[in-house]
Design an enzyme around this catalytic site. Structure first.
Site, PDB file in Angstrom:
ATOM      1  N   SER A   8       0.861  -1.180   0.029  1.00 11.30           N
ATOM      2  CA  SER A   8       0.007  -0.007  -0.105  1.00 11.30           C
ATOM      3  C   SER A   8       0.973   1.365   0.030  1.00 11.30           C
ATOM      4  CB  SER A   8      -0.878   0.009   1.191  1.00 11.30           C
ATOM      5  OG  SER A   8      -1.521   1.291   1.436  1.00 11.30           O
ATOM      6  N   HIS A  33      -1.275  -1.082  -4.155  1.00 12.54           N
ATOM      7  CA  HIS A  33      -2.552  -0.957  -3.637  1.00 12.54           C
ATOM      8  C   HIS A  33      -2.617   0.780  -3.351  1.00 12.54           C
ATOM      9  CE1 HIS A  33      -6.214  -1.842  -1.297  1.00 12.54           C
ATOM     10  NE2 HIS A  33      -5.781  -1.066  -0.482  1.00 12.54           N
ATOM     11  N   ASP A  35      -4.628   3.694  -1.668  1.00 15.36           N
ATOM     12  CA  ASP A  35      -5.596   4.036  -0.747  1.00 15.36           C
ATOM     13  C   ASP A  35      -6.148   5.531  -1.184  1.00 15.36           C
ATOM     14  OD1 ASP A  35      -5.929   1.715   0.911  1.00 15.36           O
ATOM     15  OD2 ASP A  35      -3.798   1.933   1.408  1.00 15.36           O
ATOM     16  N   MET A  37      -8.639   8.279   0.018  1.00 12.85           N
ATOM     17  CA  MET A  37      -9.673   8.747   1.124  1.00 12.85           C
ATOM     18  C   MET A  37      -9.907  10.356   0.832  1.00 12.85           C
ATOM     19  SD  MET A  37      -7.398   7.111   4.287  1.00 12.85           S
ATOM     20  CE  MET A  37      -6.643   5.591   4.381  1.00 12.85           C
ATOM     21  N   HIS A  66      -8.370   1.366  -4.223  1.00 12.24           N
ATOM     22  CA  HIS A  66      -9.054   1.091  -2.921  1.00 12.24           C
ATOM     23  C   HIS A  66      -9.735   2.399  -2.897  1.00 12.24           C
ATOM     24  CE1 HIS A  66      -9.603   0.206   1.494  1.00 12.24           C
ATOM     25  NE2 HIS A  66     -10.647   0.278   0.965  1.00 12.24           N
ATOM     26  N   MET A  68     -11.844   4.805  -0.768  1.00 15.16           N
ATOM     27  CA  MET A  68     -12.706   4.988   0.578  1.00 15.16           C
ATOM     28  C   MET A  68     -13.224   6.193   0.443  1.00 15.16           C
ATOM     29  SD  MET A  68      -9.594   3.401   2.870  1.00 15.16           S
ATOM     30  CE  MET A  68      -8.376   3.394   1.440  1.00 15.16           C
ATOM     31  N   MET A 137     -11.861  -6.120   4.755  1.00 14.29           N
ATOM     32  CA  MET A 137     -11.012  -5.038   5.589  1.00 14.29           C
ATOM     33  C   MET A 137     -10.903  -5.750   7.104  1.00 14.29           C
ATOM     34  SD  MET A 137     -10.425  -2.326   3.844  1.00 14.29           S
ATOM     35  CE  MET A 137      -9.417  -1.592   5.046  1.00 14.29           C
ATOM     36  N   GLY A 142      -8.970   3.991   7.103  1.00 16.03           N
ATOM     37  CA  GLY A 142      -8.813   5.504   7.230  1.00 16.03           C
ATOM     38  C   GLY A 142      -7.172   5.612   7.816  1.00 16.03           C
ATOM     39  N   PHE A 143      -6.476   4.745   8.239  1.00 18.51           N
ATOM     40  CA  PHE A 143      -5.138   5.018   8.609  1.00 18.51           C
ATOM     41  C   PHE A 143      -4.379   3.574   8.371  1.00 18.51           C
ATOM     42  CE2 PHE A 143      -7.794   7.694  11.044  1.00 18.51           C
ATOM     43  CZ  PHE A 143      -7.311   9.077  10.398  1.00 18.51           C
ATOM     44  N   GLY A 144      -2.947   4.025   8.248  1.00 19.83           N
ATOM     45  CA  GLY A 144      -2.334   2.731   8.075  1.00 19.83           C
ATOM     46  C   GLY A 144      -1.822   2.515   9.560  1.00 19.83           C
ATOM     47  N   GLY A 145      -0.930   1.290   9.677  1.00 15.21           N
ATOM     48  CA  GLY A 145      -0.560   1.067  10.926  1.00 15.21           C
ATOM     49  C   GLY A 145      -1.401   0.489  11.929  1.00 15.21           C
ATOM     50  N   ASP A 171      -6.897  -6.401   3.870  1.00 17.46           N
ATOM     51  CA  ASP A 171      -6.190  -5.343   3.947  1.00 17.46           C
ATOM     52  C   ASP A 171      -6.294  -4.677   5.346  1.00 17.46           C
ATOM     53  OD1 ASP A 171      -5.059  -2.718   3.424  1.00 17.46           O
ATOM     54  OD2 ASP A 171      -6.845  -1.874   2.297  1.00 17.46           O
ATOM     55  N   GLY A 172      -5.117  -4.395   5.983  1.00 18.08           N
ATOM     56  CA  GLY A 172      -5.178  -3.825   7.278  1.00 18.08           C
ATOM     57  C   GLY A 172      -4.361  -4.433   8.377  1.00 18.08           C
ATOM     58  N   GLY A 173      -3.218  -4.386   8.763  1.00 19.80           N
ATOM     59  CA  GLY A 173      -2.416  -4.866   9.803  1.00 19.80           C
ATOM     60  C   GLY A 173      -1.827  -6.251   9.475  1.00 19.80           C
ATOM     61  N   GLY A 193       0.836  -2.157   4.210  1.00 19.89           N
ATOM     62  CA  GLY A 193       1.475  -0.570   4.051  1.00 19.89           C
ATOM     63  C   GLY A 193       2.839  -0.631   4.895  1.00 19.89           C
ATOM     64  N   SER A 194       2.693  -0.473   6.062  1.00 24.05           N
ATOM     65  CA  SER A 194       3.655  -0.270   7.091  1.00 24.05           C
ATOM     66  C   SER A 194       4.732  -1.449   7.160  1.00 24.05           C
ATOM     67  CB  SER A 194       3.205  -0.111   8.678  1.00 24.05           C
ATOM     68  OG  SER A 194       2.135  -0.657   8.903  1.00 24.05           O
TER      69      SER A 194
HETATM   70  C1  DX5 Z   1      -6.536   1.351   5.551  1.00 26.62           C
HETATM   71  C2  DX5 Z   1      -6.291   1.240   4.199  1.00 26.62           C
HETATM   72  C3  DX5 Z   1      -5.047   0.098   4.209  1.00 26.62           C
HETATM   73  C4  DX5 Z   1      -3.597   0.581   5.040  1.00 26.62           C
HETATM   74  C5  DX5 Z   1      -3.106  -0.689   5.240  1.00 26.62           C
HETATM   75  O1  DX5 Z   1      -7.501   2.292   5.582  1.00 26.62           O
HETATM   76  O2  DX5 Z   1      -7.066   0.780   3.419  1.00 26.62           O
HETATM   77  O3  DX5 Z   1      -4.651  -0.079   2.898  1.00 26.62           O
HETATM   78  O4  DX5 Z   1      -2.588   1.410   4.204  1.00 26.62           O
HETATM   79  O5  DX5 Z   1      -1.854  -0.211   6.140  1.00 26.62           O
HETATM   80  P1  DX5 Z   1      -1.266  -1.200   7.298  1.00 26.62           P
HETATM   81  O6  DX5 Z   1      -0.864  -2.298   6.365  1.00 26.62           O
HETATM   82  O7  DX5 Z   1      -0.137  -0.444   7.770  1.00 26.62           O
HETATM   83  O8  DX5 Z   1      -2.254  -1.651   8.018  1.00 26.62           O
HETATM   84 ZN    ZN Z   2      -6.634  -0.276   1.179  1.00 27.08          ZN
END
Ligand code: DX5
Ligand code: ZN
Length: 220
Positions: A8, A33, A35, A37, A66, A68, A137, A142-145, A171-173, A193-194
């Site tokens: 991401s 990917h 994101d 928003m 993606h 959002m 999801m 909304g946020f990475g990490g 997607d996520g974590g 992402g992270s």
């Molecule tokens: C969250 C995004 C994800 C996010 C994933 O709203 O849709 O794609 O960037 O980030 P990580 O892998 O750090 O959870």
């Molecule tokens: Zn995403």
């Protein structure tokens, strides 16, 4: 379906996008990917079609957008014109899903729909036959990490029971440990992402996540 890894871009250094993209491409990423928003559907703002257009010029990788955003029907054409290969939109976004699907297909891109952690798989049942991918999801968008939510995993098996045969992205974590759980549950595409852009060695980071596939095969 062989496992795909989709870094991401949200966790990349936005001032160095060309080299960040080239780095994960060389490191073995399958998809990129993106994101998107809007500060309305989710409480954060990232980027829109102009950035996707620049990314398109910087890579041959498959671009997985993606969205959002509220009112996806109004915007999908701009993202596809900018170079998105797949557009995914949220069932929670309240536009008429059939209209959004038709617009994406009409413009020649692949179609995905997304489920938030608290949305049941059954909500997608009427549309599954028209989708290339479902995105489950594993955090609230909304946020990475953020931390992975294992309680969403049974939705993957549920989507298969409902007859869905396409790709299932999560997607996520996602990190090497949670990737093992996601692959065991049946995910075919892992977004991270992270756990990729947040690491200095992207080749090692992608390999560590991809290793989930071997661990799953060994577990039988
Ligand atoms: C969250 C995004 C994800 C996010 C994933 O709203 O849709 O794609 O960037 O980030 P990580 O892998 O750090 O959870
Ligand atoms: Zn995403």
């Amino acid at each position: 379906m062989s496992l795909k890894i989709a870094p991401s871009l949200l966790s990349a250094d936005f001032a160095q996008l060309r080299s960040e993209i080239a780095d994960v491409e060389r490191a073995g990423a399958d998809w990129l990917h993106l994101d998107v928003m809007d500060g309305h559907f989710v409480p954060n703002i990232t980027f829109g079609p102009p950035l996707v257009k620049s990314v398109r010029k910087a890579t041959e990788m498959f671009l997985d957008a993606h969205l959002m955003i509220s009112h996806p029907a109004q915007y999908v054409a701009s993202f596809i014109a900018a170079g998105a290969d797949m557009v995914t939109f949220h069932i929670e976004a309240e536009d008429e899903p059939r209209e959004v699907i038709a617009r994406i297909r009409g413009d020649g891109a692949q179609v995905g729909m997304v489920l938030n952690p608290d949305t049941a798989a059954e909500r997608l049942e009427p549309f599954l036959g028209e989708l290339d991918m479902v995105l489950v999801m594993s955090v609230f968008p909304g946020f990475g990490g953020q931390s992975f939510m294992p309680e969403v995993l049974p939705k993957i098996a549920r989507l298969r029971e409902l007859g869905f045969a396409g790709e299932i992205e999560i997607d996520g974590g996602i990190a090497p440990d949670t990737a093992v759980q996601a692959v065991a549950a049946g995910a075919t595409i892992l977004v991270a992402g992270s756990a990729i852009f947040g690491k200095p060695d992207r080749r090692a980071a992608i390999a560590a996540i991809r290793a989930a596939e071997q661990q799953d095969q060994m577990a039988g």
